[in-house]
Scaffold this motif. Structure first.
Motif, PDB file in Angstrom:
ATOM      1  N   TRP A   1       6.107 -35.939  26.376  1.00 19.50           N
ATOM      2  CA  TRP A   1       6.823 -36.687  25.774  1.00 19.50           C
ATOM      3  C   TRP A   1       7.805 -36.613  26.089  1.00 19.50           C
TER       4      TRP A   1
ATOM      5  N   ARG B   1       4.666 -41.141  25.476  1.00 19.60           N
ATOM      6  CA  ARG B   1       4.032 -40.638  25.861  1.00 19.60           C
ATOM      7  C   ARG B   1       3.670 -41.046  27.753  1.00 19.60           C
TER       8      ARG B   1
ATOM      9  N   ARG C   1       1.787 -28.919  24.557  1.00 23.10           N
ATOM     10  CA  ARG C   1       2.683 -30.492  23.416  1.00 23.10           C
ATOM     11  C   ARG C   1       4.078 -30.411  23.880  1.00 23.10           C
TER      12      ARG C   1
ATOM     13  N   GLN D   1       0.270 -32.328  26.740  1.00 20.35           N
ATOM     14  CA  GLN D   1       0.674 -33.335  26.650  1.00 20.35           C
ATOM     15  C   GLN D   1       2.351 -33.153  26.714  1.00 20.35           C
TER      16      GLN D   1
END
Ligand SMILES: *Cc1c(COP(=O)(O)O)cnc(C)c1O
Ligand SMILES: [Zn+2]
Length: 374
Positions: free
Chosen positions: A65, A49, A328, A63
């Motif tokens: 990653w 992350r 994400r 998010q």
């Protein structure tokens, strides 16, 4: 287990085949190649992350990653492909292997061939970054430097197929190797489920296919450099087919692939991107440098220019209002900074020469100023 043509659908028995004998199309491995790969510890890379990168994009509430493929043994995801392809080549009777490369596939092939005790010939453009050339030579491979761009190295490697060498070139040529990239998608899915977007540095596109097959449901973003963007050009034009690029001009050596002579690979990749509901995005060298610096300074991840290209693309999409605020996103950081440090050498650095290490007060003032900046 069989090889099936993605164009005409014909099936062929397992063999060292690089295109469909009937129509010249790309061959895909169907069924499981249960053969263990040549193993140096590739795969199962970290998925990190990246909260400081998330905070660096104003208004972004999703998010980020990082799938850190730099941690593979030779410093790029090519290890996954080469380990599998080499094991299968040996099982099918190959005495030696050849690989045309812009650097990373050659480094992987040289390392894995050394591990397996198999003679390797690596063909690279003469202007390949010195770090990659050194890495290939270190493993004892026969290294051929060819003037001109990658496609000329590619043609030469194809010629050596008739001289006893299995071809481990990491375009869509070697179906045994390409199939091993599905694991990249599987590993992401096993950790965080299906993200909204996966941003992928894209040369000819086997890595795009690995994510498409291993992580169905994610939208794929193929990232290329503005100085070599045949797939992005076709995507933006709404074209059915990808045509070759002229002269590549970019610091992103890992995706500097003009596709001359195997344009079909680009077309196959374009279809995968569209089928996922995804995008193709090009980034400038200036944006690549910014992204390299942000990865290194905000998250501690040291990437070669190509490895930072997904972050450059993410920043571009965000800046243009094309990134959903809650998305994400997974960025594939495909290659290590150790391979090509030149771009970093040109960046502003906080380096000082300490003439007198005994003068602690002077040094302490400098260091305390660094604390105050934080
Ligand atoms: C080879 C390579 C790519 C491109 O992968 P393709 O599967 O050819 O599209 C991306 N990044 C790095 C570091 C590479 O070495
Ligand atoms: Zn066919």
């Amino acid at each position: 287990m069989e090889l099936r043509c993605v164009d005409c659908g014909r099936a062929h028995p397992p063999a060292l085949l690089y295109d469909c004998p009937a129509c010249g199309g790309i061959l895909e491995l169907r069924g499981d190649d249960g053969l263990p790969p040549v193993d140096l510890g590739q795969g199962e890379t970290p998925l990190l992350r990246a909260p400081r990168l998330e905070a660096s994009l104003p208004g972004f509430a999703g998010q980020i990653w990082l799938k850190d493929e730099t941690r593979n043994p030779s410093g790029s995801f090519k290890d996954r492909l080469v380990g599998a392809a080499l094991a299968r080549a040996v099982a099918l009777g190959a005495r030696g292997v050849v690989c045309a490369s812009s650097g990373n596939a050659g480094a992987a092939t040289a390392a894995y061939a050394a591990r397996a005790g198999v003679p390797a010939v690596i063909v690279v453009p003469a202007h390949t970054p010195p770090g990659k050339v050194t890495q290939i030579a270190a493993h004892g491979a026969l290294l051929l430097l060819v003037e001109g761009h990658y496609s000329r190295a590619y043609d030469l490697a194809r010629g050596l197929e008739r001289h006893g060498f299995a071809n481990l070139t990491t375009t869509f040529l070697n179906p045994w190797g390409v199939a091993a990239l599905d694991a990249v998608g599987h590993e992401i899915g096993a950790r965080i489920g299906v993200p909204d977007l996966v941003l992928i540095p894209t040369g000819s596109g086997p890595l795009v296919q690995g994510v498409a097959r291993g992580l169905p449901g994610a939208r794929l973003v193929a990232v290329q450099a503005e100085g070599c963007a045949p797939i992005v050009r076709a995507f933006e034009a709404g074209a059915e087919a990808v045509s070759a690029w002229g002269e590549p001009r970019t610091i992103a050596s890992g995706i500097s692939d003009p596709l001359i002579g195997y344009e079909r690979d680009g077309t196959h990749t374009l279809r995968l991107v569209r089928a996922s509901g995804g995008l193709a995005v090009a980034v400038s060298d200036a944006a690549l440098r910014r992204a390299m610096q942000d990865l290194a300074r905000l998250e501690g991840v040291y990437a070669e220019p190509t490895g930072a290209s997904p972050l450059a693309a993410l920043a571009r999409l965000h800046g243009e209002g094309r990134l959903p605020a809650a998305a994400r996103c997974v960025l594939l950081v495909t290659g290590h900074g150790f391979k090509d440090g030149k771009a970093y050498e040109e960046m502003p650095a906080r380096t000082h020469r300490v003439a007198d290490p005994g003068d602690l007060p002077a040094v302490a003032r400098l260091c305390e100023a660094a604390l105050a900046e934080a």
